[in-house]
Design an enzyme around this catalytic site. Structure first.
Site, short mmCIF file in Angstrom:
data_model
loop_
_atom_site.label_atom_id
_atom_site.label_comp_id
_atom_site.label_asym_id
_atom_site.label_seq_id
_atom_site.Cartn_x
_atom_site.Cartn_y
_atom_site.Cartn_z
N ARG A 44 -11.59 -0.59 5.93
CA ARG A 44 -10.73 -1.71 5.53
C ARG A 44 -9.95 -2.25 6.73
O ARG A 44 -9.75 -3.45 6.86
CB ARG A 44 -9.80 -1.28 4.39
N ASN A 82 0.36 -6.08 -1.37
CA ASN A 82 -0.68 -6.02 -0.35
C ASN A 82 -0.24 -5.16 0.83
O ASN A 82 0.93 -5.14 1.20
CB ASN A 82 -1.03 -7.43 0.14
N ASP A 98 -1.97 -5.44 3.76
CA ASP A 98 -2.74 -6.00 4.89
C ASP A 98 -1.89 -6.59 6.01
O ASP A 98 -2.42 -6.91 7.08
CB ASP A 98 -3.74 -7.05 4.36
N HIS A 113 3.62 -1.35 -1.81
CA HIS A 113 2.51 -0.38 -1.72
C HIS A 113 2.25 0.07 -0.29
O HIS A 113 1.20 0.65 -0.01
CB HIS A 113 1.23 -0.96 -2.34
N CYS A 139 4.75 16.49 9.66
CA CYS A 139 6.15 16.20 10.04
C CYS A 139 6.62 14.83 9.54
O CYS A 139 7.79 14.50 9.69
CB CYS A 139 6.32 16.32 11.56
N ASN A 154 -2.91 -18.29 -10.30
CA ASN A 154 -4.07 -17.39 -10.34
C ASN A 154 -5.21 -18.16 -10.99
O ASN A 154 -5.03 -18.73 -12.06
CB ASN A 154 -3.72 -16.13 -11.17
P1 OAD Z 1 -6.52 -7.23 -8.17
O1 OAD Z 1 -7.80 -7.12 -7.44
O2 OAD Z 1 -6.32 -6.35 -9.34
O3 OAD Z 1 -6.30 -8.72 -8.67
C1 OAD Z 1 -6.48 -9.81 -7.81
C2 OAD Z 1 -6.11 -11.06 -8.57
O4 OAD Z 1 -6.21 -12.15 -7.65
C3 OAD Z 1 -7.00 -11.38 -9.76
O5 OAD Z 1 -6.18 -11.65 -10.89
C4 OAD Z 1 -7.75 -12.64 -9.31
O6 OAD Z 1 -8.00 -13.55 -10.39
C5 OAD Z 1 -6.77 -13.24 -8.34
N1 OAD Z 1 -7.36 -14.13 -7.31
C6 OAD Z 1 -8.60 -14.09 -6.77
N2 OAD Z 1 -8.74 -15.05 -5.85
C7 OAD Z 1 -7.54 -15.71 -5.79
C8 OAD Z 1 -7.06 -16.82 -5.03
N3 OAD Z 1 -7.81 -17.42 -4.13
N4 OAD Z 1 -5.78 -17.22 -5.26
C9 OAD Z 1 -5.01 -16.61 -6.18
N5 OAD Z 1 -5.42 -15.58 -6.92
C10 OAD Z 1 -6.67 -15.14 -6.74
O7 OAD Z 1 -5.37 -7.04 -7.07
P2 OAD Z 1 -3.84 -6.65 -7.29
O8 OAD Z 1 -3.30 -7.24 -8.53
O9 OAD Z 1 -3.15 -6.91 -6.02
O10 OAD Z 1 -3.07 -0.65 -5.42
O11 OAD Z 1 -3.97 -5.10 -7.48
C11 OAD Z 1 -2.82 -4.34 -7.62
C12 OAD Z 1 -3.02 -2.99 -6.99
O12 OAD Z 1 -4.20 -2.38 -7.50
C13 OAD Z 1 -3.27 -3.02 -5.49
O13 OAD Z 1 -2.09 -3.08 -4.74
C14 OAD Z 1 -4.00 -1.75 -5.26
C15 OAD Z 1 -4.98 -1.85 -6.40
O14 OAD Z 1 -5.59 -0.69 -6.81
C16 OAD Z 1 -3.30 0.51 -4.82
O15 OAD Z 1 -4.23 0.71 -4.05
C17 OAD Z 1 -2.27 1.54 -5.15
#
Ligand code: OAD
Length: 251
Positions: A76, A108, A110, A125, A136, A219
């Site tokens: 990643r 995010n 990133d 996160h 440590c 979204n």
């Molecule tokens: P998801 O992958 O669950 O959701 C991404 C969202 O972005 C979806 O609802 C898509 O519809 C939307 N999307 C896609 N393209 C887009 C665009 N161009 N503009 C706006 N929205 C768009 O990602 P997260 O909700 O961030 O945690 O996931 C939450 C957490 O689950 C992450 O932080 C990670 C993951 O597992 C851990 O790793 C602990």
């Protein structure tokens, strides 16, 4: 709100809400980085498609196979080297400069919000570029030069782990407290590019609503927040956010 409501009046409505707001909180998820080429987690082509989060993003997975987990995170990091902030990240950085009461909360890891110029980012996160010593606790930022070797602590030599929050782990207390406070006290909350499925981050929209905030979601897909949002903009954030922030004017 009708699903096919024309976009322009909705964008103008959000700009109007932001113009009148003193405190604004914005919660972002992987979707805000999608237009930068960073894969999201869920859905077609997402990181969790064909992979099991419990074998890659839990403390138990790391304890049983740190090499496998590190392979995933180093891959990643290599992907991220080719990614730059997109107009959505840049619009949020502009919004922060225009609105002193603006707080950006991101799930995010990133670093693209910071690269875009956002100054204050509550990364609930964590940060994928941090190596944290498993013995440590010392933290070091990866230079990105060696993205093949499993990082070890520069001080004590023990195995490092990625500085992210895994499933089953607590969010960093200080950052989370600030995020909750921003959500509870905001006039408007923007919920951008998140599936709103992962808790506790997803609860921030509820916290904001309970505090009387207006909720605007951006979204292209419907989420659990959509039906409860005051405004739902079904559009990629790289298009919607610049249009909204442009609509704010310079005043
Ligand atoms: P998801 O992958 O669950 O959701 C991404 C969202 O972005 C979806 O609802 C898509 O519809 C939307 N999307 C896609 N393209 C887009 C665009 N161009 N503009 C706006 N929205 C768009 O990602 P997260 O909700 O961030 O945690 O996931 C939450 C957490 O689950 C992450 O932080 C990670 C993951 O597992 C851990 O790793 C602990």
């Amino acid at each position: 709100m009708a699903a096919n409501e024309p976009l322009l009046p909705l964008l103008e409505r959000v700009a109007e809400l932001l113009r009148g707001a003193e405190r604004i909180a914005c919660l972002t998820g992987a979707g805000v980085s999608a237009e930068s080429g960073v894969p999201t987690f869920r859905g077609v082509g997402g990181l969790w498609e064909g992979r099991r989060p419990e074998t890659l993003a839990t403390p138990e997975a790391f304890a049983s196979d740190p090499e496998e987990v590190w392979r995933f995170y180093l891959w990643r990091r290599r992907l991220l080297l080719a990614c730059k902030p997109n107009p959505g990240h840049c619009a949020l950085a502009r919004l922060e400069r225009q609105k002193p009461g603006f707080t950006l909360i991101t799930q995010n890891v990133d670093g693209l919000h910071l690269q875009a110029g956002s100054r204050r980012v509550l990364a609930v996160h964590g940060d994928i570029w941090i190596d944290r010593c498993t013995r440590c606790g010392r933290e070091a930022r990866s230079t990105g030069e060696d993205l093949e070797t499993i990082p070890r602590c520069g001080a004590c030599g023990a195995l490092a782990r990625p500085g992210v929050v895994w499933f089953g782990e607590m969010l960093p207390t200080d950052v989370w407290t600030q995020a909750e406070r921003a959500a509870a006290s905001c006039d408007v909350m923007l919920v951008v590019g998140t599936s709103s499925l992962v808790y506790p981050a997803a609860s921030l929209a509820d916290v904001a609503r309970a505090g009387g905030a207006t909720i605007a979601e951006i979204n292209p897909e419907a989420t659990p927040v959509t039906s409860q949002a005051d405004v739902a903009i079904s559009s990629p954030s790289g298009q919607a956010l610049p249009a909204i922030v442009d609509g704010l004017g310079t005043s």
